[in-house]
Design a protein around this motif. Structure first.
Motif, PDB file in Angstrom:
ATOM      1  N   MET A   1     -21.973 -26.486 -57.583  1.00  0.00           N
ATOM      2  CA  MET A   1     -21.184 -27.680 -57.440  1.00  0.00           C
ATOM      3  C   MET A   1     -20.775 -28.173 -58.835  1.00  0.00           C
ATOM      4  O   MET A   1     -21.595 -28.255 -59.733  1.00  0.00           O
ATOM      5  N   ILE A   2     -19.505 -28.504 -58.996  1.00  0.00           N
ATOM      6  CA  ILE A   2     -18.995 -29.038 -60.252  1.00  0.00           C
ATOM      7  C   ILE A   2     -19.050 -30.558 -60.180  1.00  0.00           C
ATOM      8  O   ILE A   2     -18.534 -31.161 -59.240  1.00  0.00           O
ATOM      9  N   ILE A   3     -19.672 -31.158 -61.173  1.00  0.00           N
ATOM     10  CA  ILE A   3     -19.737 -32.621 -61.239  1.00  0.00           C
ATOM     11  C   ILE A   3     -18.554 -33.099 -62.070  1.00  0.00           C
ATOM     12  O   ILE A   3     -18.395 -32.715 -63.223  1.00  0.00           O
ATOM     13  N   ARG A   4     -17.721 -33.917 -61.481  1.00  0.00           N
ATOM     14  CA  ARG A   4     -16.534 -34.427 -62.160  1.00  0.00           C
ATOM     15  C   ARG A   4     -16.816 -35.821 -62.714  1.00  0.00           C
ATOM     16  O   ARG A   4     -17.498 -36.619 -62.083  1.00  0.00           O
ATOM     17  N   PRO A   5     -16.267 -36.112 -63.903  1.00  0.00           N
ATOM     18  CA  PRO A   5     -16.460 -37.441 -64.485  1.00  0.00           C
ATOM     19  C   PRO A   5     -15.952 -38.535 -63.540  1.00  0.00           C
ATOM     20  O   PRO A   5     -14.896 -38.386 -62.930  1.00  0.00           O
ATOM     21  N   GLN A   6     -16.705 -39.614 -63.447  1.00  0.00           N
ATOM     22  CA  GLN A   6     -16.352 -40.715 -62.553  1.00  0.00           C
ATOM     23  C   GLN A   6     -15.850 -41.947 -63.283  1.00  0.00           C
ATOM     24  O   GLN A   6     -15.381 -42.893 -62.654  1.00  0.00           O
ATOM     25  N   THR A   7     -15.967 -41.943 -64.619  1.00  0.00           N
ATOM     26  CA  THR A   7     -15.506 -43.087 -65.413  1.00  0.00           C
ATOM     27  C   THR A   7     -14.662 -42.579 -66.575  1.00  0.00           C
ATOM     28  O   THR A   7     -14.705 -41.389 -66.914  1.00  0.00           O
ATOM     29  N   LYS A   8     -13.919 -43.481 -67.183  1.00  0.00           N
ATOM     30  CA  LYS A   8     -13.108 -43.105 -68.343  1.00  0.00           C
ATOM     31  C   LYS A   8     -14.011 -42.594 -69.466  1.00  0.00           C
ATOM     32  O   LYS A   8     -13.713 -41.579 -70.100  1.00  0.00           O
ATOM     33  N   GLY A   9     -15.123 -43.251 -69.701  1.00  0.00           N
ATOM     34  CA  GLY A   9     -16.049 -42.833 -70.747  1.00  0.00           C
ATOM     35  C   GLY A   9     -16.588 -41.429 -70.501  1.00  0.00           C
ATOM     36  O   GLY A   9     -16.672 -40.603 -71.418  1.00  0.00           O
ATOM     37  N   ALA A  10     -16.944 -41.141 -69.250  1.00  0.00           N
ATOM     38  CA  ALA A  10     -17.449 -39.811 -68.898  1.00  0.00           C
ATOM     39  C   ALA A  10     -16.351 -38.765 -69.046  1.00  0.00           C
ATOM     40  O   ALA A  10     -16.610 -37.638 -69.474  1.00  0.00           O
ATOM     41  N   LEU A  11     -15.116 -39.131 -68.720  1.00  0.00           N
ATOM     42  CA  LEU A  11     -13.995 -38.212 -68.866  1.00  0.00           C
ATOM     43  C   LEU A  11     -13.747 -37.901 -70.339  1.00  0.00           C
ATOM     44  O   LEU A  11     -13.558 -36.747 -70.707  1.00  0.00           O
ATOM     45  N   VAL A  12     -13.783 -38.917 -71.182  1.00  0.00           N
ATOM     46  CA  VAL A  12     -13.594 -38.713 -72.618  1.00  0.00           C
ATOM     47  C   VAL A  12     -14.710 -37.824 -73.169  1.00  0.00           C
ATOM     48  O   VAL A  12     -14.455 -36.882 -73.929  1.00  0.00           O
ATOM     49  N   GLU A  13     -15.934 -38.087 -72.776  1.00  0.00           N
ATOM     50  CA  GLU A  13     -17.072 -37.279 -73.224  1.00  0.00           C
ATOM     51  C   GLU A  13     -16.931 -35.823 -72.788  1.00  0.00           C
ATOM     52  O   GLU A  13     -17.148 -34.900 -73.579  1.00  0.00           O
ATOM     53  N   ALA A  14     -16.553 -35.615 -71.538  1.00  0.00           N
ATOM     54  CA  ALA A  14     -16.369 -34.248 -71.033  1.00  0.00           C
ATOM     55  C   ALA A  14     -15.233 -33.544 -71.765  1.00  0.00           C
ATOM     56  O   ALA A  14     -15.344 -32.362 -72.111  1.00  0.00           O
ATOM     57  N   ALA A  15     -14.140 -34.269 -72.019  1.00  0.00           N
ATOM     58  CA  ALA A  15     -12.999 -33.683 -72.733  1.00  0.00           C
ATOM     59  C   ALA A  15     -13.402 -33.271 -74.142  1.00  0.00           C
ATOM     60  O   ALA A  15     -13.050 -32.180 -74.604  1.00  0.00           O
ATOM     61  N   GLU A  16     -14.140 -34.126 -74.839  1.00  0.00           N
ATOM     62  CA  GLU A  16     -14.590 -33.799 -76.201  1.00  0.00           C
ATOM     63  C   GLU A  16     -15.498 -32.577 -76.201  1.00  0.00           C
ATOM     64  O   GLU A  16     -15.365 -31.696 -77.055  1.00  0.00           O
ATOM     65  N   LYS A  17     -16.378 -32.497 -75.220  1.00  0.00           N
ATOM     66  CA  LYS A  17     -17.281 -31.343 -75.119  1.00  0.00           C
ATOM     67  C   LYS A  17     -16.491 -30.057 -74.880  1.00  0.00           C
ATOM     68  O   LYS A  17     -16.738 -29.029 -75.513  1.00  0.00           O
ATOM     69  N   GLU A  18     -15.540 -30.113 -73.957  1.00  0.00           N
ATOM     70  CA  GLU A  18     -14.746 -28.925 -73.642  1.00  0.00           C
ATOM     71  C   GLU A  18     -13.831 -28.529 -74.798  1.00  0.00           C
ATOM     72  O   GLU A  18     -13.622 -27.345 -75.045  1.00  0.00           O
TER      73      GLU A  18
END
Length: 66
Positions: free
Chosen positions: A1-18
Motif C-alpha cells: 500500500m502506498i501512503i500518500r501525503p495528506q497535508t501540504k507539509g507532508a507533500l512538501v516533505e515527500a517531494a523533497e525526499k523524492e
C-alpha cells in the motif's frame, strides 16, 4: 500500500525526499550521458527538460494549495 501525503507539509516533505533520490540517481549517470538527448520523440528531449517539467508541476502544486 502506498501512503500518500495528506497535508501540504507532508507533500512538501515527500517531494523533497523524492527530488533528493532523483538527483542521486542522475548524479550516478556519467556526465557525457546526462547531456545527451533521449532516443524518442516527445516533449522532454533530455534530462534537463524532464527536470524543468517536474519543477514547474511542483511549483503549481505548492502555489495552488492553501
Amino acid at each position: 500500500m502506498i501512503i500518500r501525503p495528506q497535508t501540504k507539509g507532508a507533500l512538501v516533505e515527500a517531494a523533497e525526499k523524492e527530488f533528493t533520490s532523483l538527483f542521486s540517481l542522475i548524479d550516478s549517470i556519467p556526465e557525457e550521458k546526462r547531456m545527451k538527448n533521449f532516443h524518442f520523440e516527445d516533449r522532454d528531449k533530455n534530462i534537463r527538460d524532464a527536470l524543468m517539467h517536474l519543477y514547474r508541476w511542483h511549483l503549481m502544486m505548492l502555489t495552488g494549495m492553501t
